[in-house]
Design a protein around this motif. Structure first.
Motif, mmCIF file in Angstrom:
data_model
loop_
_atom_site.group_PDB
_atom_site.id
_atom_site.type_symbol
_atom_site.label_atom_id
_atom_site.label_comp_id
_atom_site.label_asym_id
_atom_site.label_seq_id
_atom_site.Cartn_x
_atom_site.Cartn_y
_atom_site.Cartn_z
ATOM 1 N N LEU A 175 1.158 -1.397 -0.255
ATOM 2 C CA LEU A 175 -0.260 -0.345 0.045
ATOM 3 C C LEU A 175 0.888 0.984 0.479
ATOM 4 N N SER A 176 0.987 2.214 -0.522
ATOM 5 C CA SER A 176 0.710 3.816 -0.670
ATOM 6 C C SER A 176 0.325 4.667 0.069
ATOM 7 N N PRO A 177 1.523 5.077 1.052
ATOM 8 C CA PRO A 177 0.817 6.325 1.343
ATOM 9 C C PRO A 177 -0.064 7.427 0.594
ATOM 10 N N GLU A 178 0.691 7.582 -0.464
ATOM 11 C CA GLU A 178 0.153 8.674 -1.248
ATOM 12 C C GLU A 178 -1.405 8.479 -1.680
ATOM 13 N N TYR A 179 -1.053 7.079 -1.850
ATOM 14 C CA TYR A 179 -2.871 6.332 -2.683
ATOM 15 C C TYR A 179 -3.507 6.090 -1.692
ATOM 16 N N VAL A 180 -3.857 6.168 -0.720
ATOM 17 C CA VAL A 180 -5.353 6.267 0.103
ATOM 18 C C VAL A 180 -6.075 6.230 -0.591
ATOM 19 N N ALA A 181 -5.983 7.549 -1.728
ATOM 20 C CA ALA A 181 -7.444 8.002 -2.186
ATOM 21 C C ALA A 181 -7.379 7.599 -3.333
ATOM 22 N N LEU A 182 -7.108 6.704 -3.338
ATOM 23 C CA LEU A 182 -6.959 6.692 -5.859
ATOM 24 C C LEU A 182 -8.167 6.118 -5.826
ATOM 25 N N SER A 183 -8.838 6.902 -7.494
ATOM 26 C CA SER A 183 -10.382 6.317 -7.151
ATOM 27 C C SER A 183 -10.471 7.142 -8.894
ATOM 28 N N LYS A 184 -10.683 5.944 -9.659
ATOM 29 C CA LYS A 184 -11.272 6.566 -10.656
ATOM 30 C C LYS A 184 -12.425 7.761 -11.272
ATOM 31 N N GLU A 240 -13.299 2.982 4.550
ATOM 32 C CA GLU A 240 -12.807 1.857 3.566
ATOM 33 C C GLU A 240 -13.104 1.629 2.370
ATOM 34 N N VAL A 241 -14.812 2.505 2.312
ATOM 35 C CA VAL A 241 -14.720 2.814 0.683
ATOM 36 C C VAL A 241 -13.913 3.745 0.209
ATOM 37 N N GLN A 242 -13.659 4.742 0.833
ATOM 38 C CA GLN A 242 -12.921 5.777 0.336
ATOM 39 C C GLN A 242 -11.508 5.621 0.445
ATOM 40 N N PHE A 243 -10.928 5.398 1.614
ATOM 41 C CA PHE A 243 -9.900 5.053 1.358
ATOM 42 C C PHE A 243 -8.885 4.009 2.587
ATOM 43 N N SER A 244 -8.217 3.834 1.434
ATOM 44 C CA SER A 244 -6.701 2.579 1.490
ATOM 45 C C SER A 244 -6.213 2.465 2.926
ATOM 46 N N LEU A 245 -6.336 2.749 4.155
ATOM 47 C CA LEU A 245 -5.450 2.951 5.349
ATOM 48 C C LEU A 245 -5.281 1.054 5.601
ATOM 49 N N PRO A 246 -3.997 0.841 6.302
ATOM 50 C CA PRO A 246 -3.578 -0.196 6.447
ATOM 51 C C PRO A 246 -3.722 -1.012 7.296
ATOM 52 N N TYR A 247 -3.816 0.133 8.822
ATOM 53 C CA TYR A 247 -4.788 -0.632 10.045
ATOM 54 C C TYR A 247 -4.824 0.543 11.464
#
Lengths: 768, 219
Positions: free
Chosen positions: A169-178, A333-340
């Motif tokens: 996972l990358s911290p700069e892409y927590v809110a990656l969406s098209k 989690e719907v919007q962001f990819s946060l690891p923990y």
């Protein structure tokens, strides 16, 4: 010995009044539950995200400019306050998977010390690895890819194959969406070494500032050296900004809802404790007469408030921390990819909420105790004279008053006799209806939002995305067999106005385009002629209105397009700028090369033609997109459900408790009525009429506030790319009203069952 | 109209003639209240019979008992039991609500001497006035039997005597059977019939050929 007897009395009193004590416990719990839950939730999101950003060393600045060459890197690196940097090329590429997926390719020029990927599976990417890549863990999981598998990226007619070394996972892409919501199965990121694809031009630099550096000064020096550079900081980066926005939203909610809950709780505690102490009046006098000291009695009676409020608020605190953060995390989690997630420690605010709750209850108790204890022992031993009846203002209006009938008069007088109780029951119904309307209204608004964009704004049946090698717009129009075909050219630009700047999508459309409805309703809004059209959100974030100038910087260009805002499109999704094809062609910045086709009602042949196009990227159907958006927004319904449950719970405690108090307070009157020969049915009718009147009034008064609250919550929940219009449909009002009424009816049924138990002999006893 | 008779399980039995003013006398614990509750249809006997006006009320169902209380019995309570949020007139109207051939509430209040106080709430009335409203409420139903539970218990002696005079007048003028339950022996001379109770049993039943007038008694 003495204390023993008193505490035994306390325990028995509590048992006797267990419903009231339970109500106080529940209401104190409800208030602190909401507050500490929401408080813990935003702290958890804040802490988790920031820890993650910190640990993975999220960049402080993102500088986009072209070209990034050795000289540029040197200049930025030597800028005062810059600790280290990394240059990369970022571009979207299609994968060779068969699900139309694409990836944000990040080709880095050196090992990542900034935006360090958080490894999930496999190994980190070695510095000199020209065949390997790191793949977005969510994307890998959704597509069943593992380290060792390979993935192909299509770029400029070629396929570039990479072996997956690891997932991360990358911290700069927590809110990656098209699209509106993220969909990890079709979109993610991939990290490769730039040397493996050297013809991709480096286009941006991520910068880490040294400790204590002045961020503003660094930004100024970079933009002085490179005026065309687009600089993004934490305040505007999608990752940090998005998370911060949610944190702010939950923090705001944590003030709004608990405030309402506390208000109700305070009133309930007030009525309950006042009533309990008043019932203790004669006993108080007896204790005083027996020679109990003030301190002993005070301790005894304050315990009435202390224990239930303490138990309630601590219960609320614990349950709130255990339930709400987890529930809201699902939404995150719907919007962001946060690891923990990291549970934040108990905050002073949460402790404060408990203390406030206990202090409030004990304070009310103390005040009531004082006002009773002030009286002389002898007068305490006499029962308190009954509250006098009063003429009402309403009675002056004889025409109406005389029409009320006997029961009506009795009901109205009763309601106005004990105003606090009436107000409480009213508030219970009011809050219940308002919250139900809000929770249903939020769903209506989300539905409306989807309908408005995918059925209202979007008029085409299908959108065909095209790759770089697209042909002439007019050629497509002739060849696609459909009701109407229009070409669109989308490009990423940096829009600036004053000091505000955003990276957004500019869509260049035919002057007479008819497949996007920019008007607020049926009224058609034509494409702008001399200036550009911006979306509502765009206007909001850039603080611009009709007539204001705006600069549009194309990537790699050193002279922006100077234009102005001609109109504002009533489009609910996205920050976009729309420009007419004629205006674009006048700018001499390049030809009109379609990146997508909007097609309305294609025939089967037309659709087949589109599908067979070599340059076809993907086909998007608005109806399907709308459904997908709705499906994912469904997780919001958990929150709606929770709110409705809380509303009903609150209403139950308030209505039942108040009804019970009223019943007990007047059991002597009911007993007298029974002796006078009133049938149980008639007494029940009296109670029912009274409750129905209150319920009806509460429901009526809650209609508008419910709507208002819907708007308020939506305003708080609004994200950077969406505009929600608050909409509450008629059926939602109806459902909220009917559910509240049925609920109140049920409680009335429960209460009127007690009419049977009224003992007529009560009527003969002296008042106590 | 027939006579009123009571048969009690603990071998207490007595009867009261129609139109009589009867005093049931006894110290606390003597069973007076039980008698009152039974007569008023507020309690059920475990055995035995109570006949009121030819009706065996011990055999009535709960609903029929309510009907009996509604039309046949009037109650006067020791603590008046007026609805605090209804005016004097409205308190009397309360009785008319449930009774088919009730008297005019305003007229009844006038008879008990409260013409001027009709629009007042109970809290604005003295104890004696409140008790008179309570009596008016009972009379409004034109009951066959008027049951009074310590009607003077919460009043000073002067006011108490006024209330007793009213009760006596009622029994004489309307022929209503009035039963006064009290521990106050001073009231006994007023009655046509005095039933003395002790420890749940009838001690004695005394008939008074020439009941005293209110002016003659005092305590």
């Amino acid at each position: 010995m003495v204390r023993n007897a008193l505490s035994r009395k306390l325990i028995r009193d509590i048992w006797k009044n267990r419903m009231q004590f339970l109500a106080v416990i529940l209401l104190c719990a409800l208030g602190t539950w909401l507050f500490s839950g929401l408080d813990a939730a935003w702290r958890m999101i804040d802490l988790s995200a920031n820890t993650y950003f910190e640990e993975q060393n999220l960049a402080d600045l993102w500088v986009t400019l072209q070209p990034v060459d050795r000289q540029t890197l040197k200049t930025i690196e030597l800028t005062d306050g810059v600790e280290r940097l990394q240059a990369r090329a970022t571009v979207n590429m299609d994968t060779d998977l068969d699900n139309d997926s694409s990836l944000m390719v990040t080709a880095v020029d050196r090992p990542s010390e900034i935006n360090i990927p958080l490894m999930y599976e496999g190994e980190p990417l070695a510095d000199n690895d020209l065949r390997g890549c790191l793949l977005d863990d969510a994307f890998a999981k959704a597509n069943n890819l593992h380290p060792g598998d390979s993935i192909g990226l299509k770029w400029q007619g070629q396929t570039w194959r990479y072996i997956i070394r690891g997932t991360c996972l990358s911290p700069e892409y927590v809110a990656l969406s098209k699209n509106v919501v993220k969909d990890p199965s079709t979109y993610g990121f991939i990290i490769v070494n730039h040397d493996s694809i050297p013809m991709l031009p480096l286009s941006s630099v991520v910068v880490e500032l040294s400790e204590g550096a002045d961020e503003e000064a660094v930004k100024v020096s970079i933009s002085e050296a490179y005026p065309e550079a687009l600089i993004i900081d934490h305040a505007s980066h999608t990752a940090t900004h998005g998370v911060q926005k949610d944190v702010d939203m939950f923090r705001n909610l944590s003030y709004l809802f608990p405030l309402l809950a506390y208000f109700i709780a305070a009133l309930i505690v007030l009525t309950t404790i006042t009533r309990m102490l008043e019932n203790q009046r004669v006993q108080m006098g007896t204790l005083k007469a027996l020679g109990y000291r003030d301190g002993q009695m005070l301790r005894h009676y304050l315990s009435y408030a202390l224990y239930p409020s303490l138990i309630g608020s601590v219960l609320g605190l614990v349950v709130g921390r255990l339930t709400l953060p987890d529930l809201l995390w699902v939404l995150e989690e719907v919007q962001f990819s946060l690891p923990y997630r990291i549970q934040a420690p108990v905050s002073p605010g949460q402790i404060g909420a408990c203390v406030l709750c206990v202090a409030l209850a004990v304070g009310i108790c103390y005040k009531t105790y004082r006002s009773n204890a002030k009286e002389q022992t002898a007068s305490l031993l006499r029962p308190k004279p009954p509250k006098a009846g009063k003429r009402l203002l309403l009675e002056r209006w004889t025409a109406l008053w005389n029409r009320l009938g006997f029961n009506g008069k009795m009901v109205v007088r009763n309601l106005l006799r004990n105003k606090v109780r009436t107000l409480m029951s009213f508030m219970g119904v009011f809050m219940c209806t308002a919250l139900l309307i809000t929770s249903l209204g939020l769903q209506d608004s989300v539905q409306f939002f989807v309908d408005k964009y995918y059925r209202g704004t979007v008029q085409y049946t299908v959108r065909a995305g095209l790759t770089g090698s697209a042909g002439e717009a007019d050629a497509y129009r002739k060849r696609v067999d459909a009701e109407r075909t229009e070409a669109v050219m989308d490009m990423t630009v940096s829009a600036r106005s004053g000091t505000d700047s955003r990276t957004i999508v500019m869509s260049i459309m035919e002057d007479d385009q008819q497949l996007m409805n920019f008007g607020p309703g049926e009224t058609w809004m034509p494409m702008p002629v001399d200036g550009v059209m911006v979306t509502q959100k765009m206007a909001e974030v850039l603080h611009i209105g009709v007539g204001d100038p705006i600069q549009l910087w194309l990537t790699g260009d050193d002279e922006p397009i100077h234009t102005y805002v001609e109109s504002i499109a009533s489009v609910t999704v996205g920050q976009n700028v729309y420009m007419s094809r004629t205006l674009w062609e006048e700018q001499n910045k390049g030809g009109f090369v379609p990146t997508a086709l909007h097609v309305k009602n294609p025939t089967e042949a037309g659709l087949r033609y589109l599908k067979d196009l070599d340059e076809l990227d993907e086909l998007l159907y608005p109806t399907e997109q709308g459904q997908d958006t709705l499906k994912i927004l469904d997780s919001l319904s958990q929150i709606f459900g929770l709110m409705s449950a809380a509303a009903l719970g609150l209403a139950f405690v308030v209505l039942y408790n108040m009804g019970l108090l009223n019943f007990m307070e007047r059991s002597r009157e009911y007993a007298t009525l029974k002796v006078l020969g009133y049938h149980q049915k008639e007494i029940r009718r009296l109670i029912t009429t009274e409750n129905n009147l209150l319920t009806g009034l509460g429901i009526l008064c809650a209609l508008w506030p419910g709507r208002f609250l819907t708007g308020l919550v939506l305003k708080l929940a609004e994200s950077d790319t969406m505009v929600f219009a608050s909409t509450v449909k008629l059926p939602s009002y109806a459902i909220a009203c009917v559910v509240t009424y049925l609920f109140s009816w049920l409680i009335t049924k429960l209460l009127t069952r007690k009419v049977k138990t009224i003992d007529m002999v009560e009527a003969l006893k002296s008042v106590e | 109209m027939g006579s009123v008779s009571v048969l009690a399980a603990d071998q207490v039995s007595f009867e009261i003639e129609k139109g009589e003013l009867c005093v049931v006398l006894g110290p606390s614990g003597a069973g007076k209240t039980t008698v009152l509750n039974l007569l008023g249809g507020m309690d059920k006997v475990t055995g035995g019979r109570i006949m009121v006006d030819g009706k065996e009320i011990t055999r009535l169902s709960g609903k029929e008992l309510t009907e009996y209380r509604r039309t046949d019995v009037g109650f006067v309570f020791q603590f008046y039991n007026l609805m605090p949020n209804l005016t004097a007139l409205e308190n009397v109207e309360l009785a008319r609500q449930v009774c088919k051939d009730a008297l005019d509430p305003a007229q009844v209040l006038k008879q008990v001497g409260l013409e001027e106080r009709m629009q007042n709430f109970p809290a604005q009335l003295s104890g004696g006035e409140q008790q008179r409203v309570s009596i008016a409420r009972a009379l409004c139903k034109n009951p066959a039997l008027l049951l009074c539970d310590e009607p003077t218990g919460a009043l000073d002696s002067k006011t108490g005597l006024q209330v007793l005079a009213l009760l006596k007048e009622v029994s004489q003028r309307y022929g209503t059977t009035v039963a006064i339950i009290t521990h106050n022996a001073a009231i006994a001379p007023l009655a046509n019939r005095v039933i003395r109770m002790k420890s749940g049993r009838i001690d004695s039943v005394e008939l008074n050929e020439h009941p005293a007038s209110v002016e003659e008694i005092a305590w």
